[in-house]
Motif scaffolding. Structure first.
Motif, PDB file in Angstrom:
ATOM      1  N   ASP A   1       1.058  -1.270   0.764  1.00 52.69           N
ATOM      2  CA  ASP A   1      -0.068   0.191  -0.011  1.00 52.69           C
ATOM      3  C   ASP A   1       1.172   1.425   0.274  1.00 52.69           C
ATOM      4  OD1 ASP A   1      -2.674  -1.498   0.131  1.00 52.69           O
ATOM      5  OD2 ASP A   1      -2.702  -1.365   2.038  1.00 52.69           O
ATOM      6  N   GLU A   2       2.011   0.771   0.829  1.00 48.38           N
ATOM      7  CA  GLU A   2       3.132   2.291   1.078  1.00 48.38           C
ATOM      8  C   GLU A   2       3.190   2.600  -0.738  1.00 48.38           C
ATOM      9  OE1 GLU A   2       4.600   2.234   5.342  1.00 48.38           O
ATOM     10  OE2 GLU A   2       5.520   1.067   3.893  1.00 48.38           O
ATOM     11  N   GLY A   3       3.789   1.271  -1.243  1.00 52.00           N
ATOM     12  CA  GLY A   3       4.522   1.648  -2.505  1.00 52.00           C
ATOM     13  C   GLY A   3       3.584   2.459  -3.468  1.00 52.00           C
ATOM     14  N   LEU A   4       2.190   1.787  -3.617  1.00 54.45           N
ATOM     15  CA  LEU A   4       1.423   2.122  -4.187  1.00 54.45           C
ATOM     16  C   LEU A   4       0.849   3.861  -4.106  1.00 54.45           C
ATOM     17  CD1 LEU A   4      -1.478  -0.276  -4.617  1.00 54.45           C
ATOM     18  CD2 LEU A   4       0.099  -0.042  -6.168  1.00 54.45           C
ATOM     19  N   GLU A   5       1.523   3.635  -3.087  1.00 56.43           N
ATOM     20  CA  GLU A   5       1.061   5.951  -2.830  1.00 56.43           C
ATOM     21  C   GLU A   5       2.013   6.297  -3.373  1.00 56.43           C
ATOM     22  OE1 GLU A   5      -0.825   9.045  -1.849  1.00 56.43           O
ATOM     23  OE2 GLU A   5      -2.493   7.541  -1.966  1.00 56.43           O
ATOM     24  N   VAL A   6       3.019   5.906  -2.854  1.00 57.33           N
ATOM     25  CA  VAL A   6       4.233   6.386  -4.180  1.00 57.33           C
ATOM     26  C   VAL A   6       3.835   6.437  -5.081  1.00 57.33           C
ATOM     27  CG1 VAL A   6       6.801   6.513  -4.635  1.00 57.33           C
ATOM     28  CG2 VAL A   6       5.806   5.811  -1.438  1.00 57.33           C
ATOM     29  N   VAL A   7       3.933   6.425  -5.804  1.00 57.80           N
ATOM     30  CA  VAL A   7       3.508   5.825  -6.840  1.00 57.80           C
ATOM     31  C   VAL A   7       2.589   6.879  -7.571  1.00 57.80           C
ATOM     32  CG1 VAL A   7       2.549   4.087  -9.659  1.00 57.80           C
ATOM     33  CG2 VAL A   7       4.529   3.719  -7.460  1.00 57.80           C
ATOM     34  N   ARG A   8       1.021   6.243  -7.150  1.00 56.22           N
ATOM     35  CA  ARG A   8       0.373   7.318  -7.209  1.00 56.22           C
ATOM     36  C   ARG A   8       0.166   8.568  -6.948  1.00 56.22           C
ATOM     37  NH1 ARG A   8      -2.766   5.482  -3.519  1.00 56.22           N
ATOM     38  NH2 ARG A   8      -3.696   3.683  -4.804  1.00 56.22           N
ATOM     39  N   THR A   9       1.068   9.426  -5.905  1.00 58.16           N
ATOM     40  CA  THR A   9       1.180  10.590  -5.922  1.00 58.16           C
ATOM     41  C   THR A   9       2.451  11.779  -6.641  1.00 58.16           C
ATOM     42  OG1 THR A   9       1.380  10.046  -3.602  1.00 58.16           O
ATOM     43  CG2 THR A   9       2.530  12.681  -3.743  1.00 58.16           C
ATOM     44  N   ALA A  10       3.374  10.714  -6.914  1.00 66.20           N
ATOM     45  CA  ALA A  10       4.499  10.654  -8.493  1.00 66.20           C
ATOM     46  C   ALA A  10       3.542  11.323  -9.618  1.00 66.20           C
ATOM     47  CB  ALA A  10       5.214   9.984  -8.292  1.00 66.20           C
ATOM     48  N   PHE A  11       2.841  10.104 -10.251  1.00 66.52           N
ATOM     49  CA  PHE A  11       1.792  10.263 -10.951  1.00 66.52           C
ATOM     50  C   PHE A  11       1.030  11.404 -10.964  1.00 66.52           C
ATOM     51  CE2 PHE A  11       2.368   5.308 -12.532  1.00 66.52           C
ATOM     52  CZ  PHE A  11       3.660   5.436 -13.046  1.00 66.52           C
ATOM     53  N   GLY A  12      -0.089  11.683  -9.928  1.00 63.34           N
ATOM     54  CA  GLY A  12      -0.325  12.330  -9.558  1.00 63.34           C
ATOM     55  C   GLY A  12       0.324  13.941  -9.789  1.00 63.34           C
ATOM     56  N   GLU A  13       0.525  14.187  -9.200  1.00 67.96           N
ATOM     57  CA  GLU A  13       1.653  15.694 -10.044  1.00 67.96           C
ATOM     58  C   GLU A  13       1.707  15.775 -11.044  1.00 67.96           C
ATOM     59  OE1 GLU A  13       5.579  15.221  -6.892  1.00 67.96           O
ATOM     60  OE2 GLU A  13       3.350  15.673  -5.091  1.00 67.96           O
ATOM     61  N   TYR A  14       1.695  14.620 -11.954  1.00 65.13           N
ATOM     62  CA  TYR A  14       2.018  14.862 -13.626  1.00 65.13           C
ATOM     63  C   TYR A  14       0.600  15.184 -13.904  1.00 65.13           C
ATOM     64  CZ  TYR A  14       2.801  14.455 -18.069  1.00 65.13           C
ATOM     65  OH  TYR A  14       2.851  13.913 -19.716  1.00 65.13           O
ATOM     66  N   SER A  15      -0.105  13.907 -14.227  1.00 66.45           N
ATOM     67  CA  SER A  15      -1.429  14.419 -14.829  1.00 66.45           C
ATOM     68  C   SER A  15      -3.268  14.111 -13.804  1.00 66.45           C
ATOM     69  CB  SER A  15      -1.512  14.619 -15.882  1.00 66.45           C
ATOM     70  OG  SER A  15      -1.316  12.869 -15.872  1.00 66.45           O
ATOM     71  N   PRO A  16      -3.832  14.584 -13.311  1.00 66.15           N
ATOM     72  CA  PRO A  16      -4.903  13.297 -12.807  1.00 66.15           C
ATOM     73  C   PRO A  16      -5.094  11.740 -13.243  1.00 66.15           C
ATOM     74  CG  PRO A  16      -5.117  15.617 -13.000  1.00 66.15           C
ATOM     75  CD  PRO A  16      -4.617  15.512 -13.554  1.00 66.15           C
ATOM     76  N   THR A  17      -5.079  12.516 -14.589  1.00 68.14           N
ATOM     77  CA  THR A  17      -4.924  10.785 -15.349  1.00 68.14           C
ATOM     78  C   THR A  17      -4.304   9.465 -15.094  1.00 68.14           C
ATOM     79  OG1 THR A  17      -5.633  12.254 -17.466  1.00 68.14           O
ATOM     80  CG2 THR A  17      -5.459   9.974 -17.861  1.00 68.14           C
ATOM     81  N   LEU A  18      -2.884   9.983 -15.097  1.00 65.80           N
ATOM     82  CA  LEU A  18      -1.927   9.176 -14.687  1.00 65.80           C
ATOM     83  C   LEU A  18      -2.258   8.956 -13.574  1.00 65.80           C
ATOM     84  CD1 LEU A  18       1.011   7.297 -16.437  1.00 65.80           C
ATOM     85  CD2 LEU A  18       1.871  10.182 -15.146  1.00 65.80           C
ATOM     86  N   GLY A  19      -1.839   9.506 -12.699  1.00 63.13           N
ATOM     87  CA  GLY A  19      -2.523   8.919 -11.244  1.00 63.13           C
ATOM     88  C   GLY A  19      -3.598   7.600 -11.550  1.00 63.13           C
ATOM     89  N   GLY A  20      -5.058   8.282 -11.785  1.00 63.24           N
ATOM     90  CA  GLY A  20      -6.382   7.851 -11.856  1.00 63.24           C
ATOM     91  C   GLY A  20      -5.710   6.072 -12.874  1.00 63.24           C
ATOM     92  N   LEU A  21      -4.319   6.057 -13.107  1.00 65.68           N
ATOM     93  CA  LEU A  21      -4.651   4.927 -13.595  1.00 65.68           C
ATOM     94  C   LEU A  21      -3.944   3.881 -12.643  1.00 65.68           C
ATOM     95  CD1 LEU A  21      -3.512   3.655 -16.289  1.00 65.68           C
ATOM     96  CD2 LEU A  21      -1.523   3.563 -15.952  1.00 65.68           C
ATOM     97  N   VAL A  22      -3.259   4.516 -11.702  1.00 68.77           N
ATOM     98  CA  VAL A  22      -3.469   3.269 -10.595  1.00 68.77           C
ATOM     99  C   VAL A  22      -4.260   2.822  -9.961  1.00 68.77           C
ATOM    100  CG1 VAL A  22      -1.851   2.949  -8.511  1.00 68.77           C
ATOM    101  CG2 VAL A  22      -0.692   4.502  -9.892  1.00 68.77           C
ATOM    102  N   ASP A  23      -5.104   3.625  -9.587  1.00 66.85           N
ATOM    103  CA  ASP A  23      -6.519   3.055  -8.872  1.00 66.85           C
ATOM    104  C   ASP A  23      -7.012   2.701  -9.805  1.00 66.85           C
ATOM    105  OD1 ASP A  23      -6.142   4.583  -7.111  1.00 66.85           O
ATOM    106  OD2 ASP A  23      -6.796   6.176  -7.081  1.00 66.85           O
TER     107      ASP A  23
END
Length: 377
Positions: free
Chosen positions: A93-115
């Motif tokens: 869960d921590e690893g996913l959050e790291v990826v989600r946060t970094a992706f989300g800072e680029y764009s909501p679309t990329l961040g949403g891909l994780v979920d």
């Protein structure tokens, strides 16, 4: 098994020489460049920049050797040894959050891909008996992908997850293209994955500032530079080796012992005084399946790393403009040449300066690593 494997190498490279000659390729490399939509001018510019960067990677190897208690060069077996400082365990869960946060800072679309990948069960991450190692992403149905990885609870696993989800994001941009347009040359297939992995690495380095985070920062840099060293330096040795194999195979059959000697020479040329040559790996030619399938299927990984870093540098210069054109660039990776894709962002990949600038990102990380490693010796 070296004798039968040497026979396979001779047969495969001999046939390739014959086929390339009949197809009027001046060299096996030219056939590989054509298959990857990369010009010889672009390749030569990248190759020259890589050659100039080798002393910097040797500085990293010497610093890593000292960190592990070696008085001189780095032994082969410690090339990918974890840094002897704790990076701490990372939960799924921590690893996913790291990826989600970094992706989300680029764009909501990329961040949403994780979920979306989690909710739609794209990822097989659990290590278990009988499951293959490594990581892989493949397109599935519509714009979905399937991702295989083995979560080990580390920063490296986090970066691998970002890398593979980068491939998945690339696949979403290709979904509306035809089957032929979706076929990516190897040199361009790593574009999105390297970019997404870089988002996570840079976010981690930005977060781990100050003396309280020195050990974590060193561990993160160690993981990142191990990968860069593999993709730049080791692949340089593979390219040198395969070039020599093709040249000698034009004249005669090569013995297993000769292939091992050539491998040692190629490693000495690439690793130099950064690696303790007595510990080098003469049988690496047996262990890389790339030699026995597509020819010169190693240098495209170097291209992918450095092109991805170059794109990241352009993103930092003008984020909004970059976002507006990035998905279109990814969607055209199976259609345009490497030069055309670079030009879409004002990047001249035929210019050695572009590749030097990409390697400057790695050099800065090496400088940081060397300074930090000196504190923990």
């Amino acid at each position: 098994v070296e004798v039968p494997v040497a026979a396979a190498m001779n047969a495969i490279k001999g046939e390739a020489n014959t086929v390339n000659r009949r197809r009027h390729w001046s060299s096996p490399l030219d056939a590989s460049l054509f298959a990857n939509s990369v010009s010889r001018t672009t390749f030569d510019a990248m190759h020259a920049a890589v050659t100039d960067s080798l002393p910097d990677f040797r500085r990293w190897m010497l610093a890593k050797a000292a960190l592990h208690g070696h008085p001189g060069a780095l032994p082969w077996w410690d090339l990918v040894a974890p840094a002897p400082v704790s990076a701490g365990n990372v939960s799924w869960d921590e690893g996913l959050e790291v990826v989600r946060t970094a992706f989300g800072e680029y764009s909501p679309t990329l961040g949403g891909l994780v979920d979306r990948a989690i909710e739609e069960r794209w990822i097989d991450a659990e290590p278990r008996d009988g499951k293959t190692g490594g990581a892989f992403c493949m397109p599935f149905v519509d714009d979905r992908s399937l991702v295989l990885l083995n979560w080990s609870g580390s920063a490296e696993s986090t970066q691998t997850t970002a890398h593979e989800l980068g491939h998945a994001y690339h696949n979403t941009t290709l979904a509306q293209r035809t089957a032929l347009q979706r076929r990516l040359p190897m040199a361009l297939a790593e574009t999105a994955s390297i970019f997404c992995e870089t988002l996570v690495v840079e976010a981690g380095l930005a977060r781990l500032q100050g003396p309280d985070h020195a050990a974590e920062r060193l561990a993160l840099l160690d993981i990142d530079l191990q990968g860069s060293n593999q993709v730049v330096v080791d692949i340089r040795s593979r390219f040198t080796f395969e070039t020599e194999v093709f040249a000698r195979r034009q004249r005669r059959t090569l013995a297993a012992s000769e292939l091992s000697e050539m491998m040692n020479d190629a490693q000495a040329d690439a690793y130099g005084d950064g690696l303790e040559q007595a510990t080098a790996h003469p049988h690496m030619w047996l262990l890389k399946p790339h030699y026995y399938g597509s020819h010169f299927n190693n240098w495209p990984y170097t291209y992918g790393l450095l092109f991805g870093l170059g794109l990241f540098s352009r993103y930092r210069e003008d984020p909004e403009h970059f976002r507006n054109g990035y998905d279109t660039l990814l969607s055209r990776a199976g259609m345009d040449t490497a030069e055309e894709l670079g030009a879409a962002f004002g990047l001249d990949v035929t210019d050695e300066g572009f590749w030097v600038a990409s390697l400057d990102v790695v050099r800065a990380r090496i400088d940081d690593y060397v300074e930090l490693a000196d504190r923990f010796r």
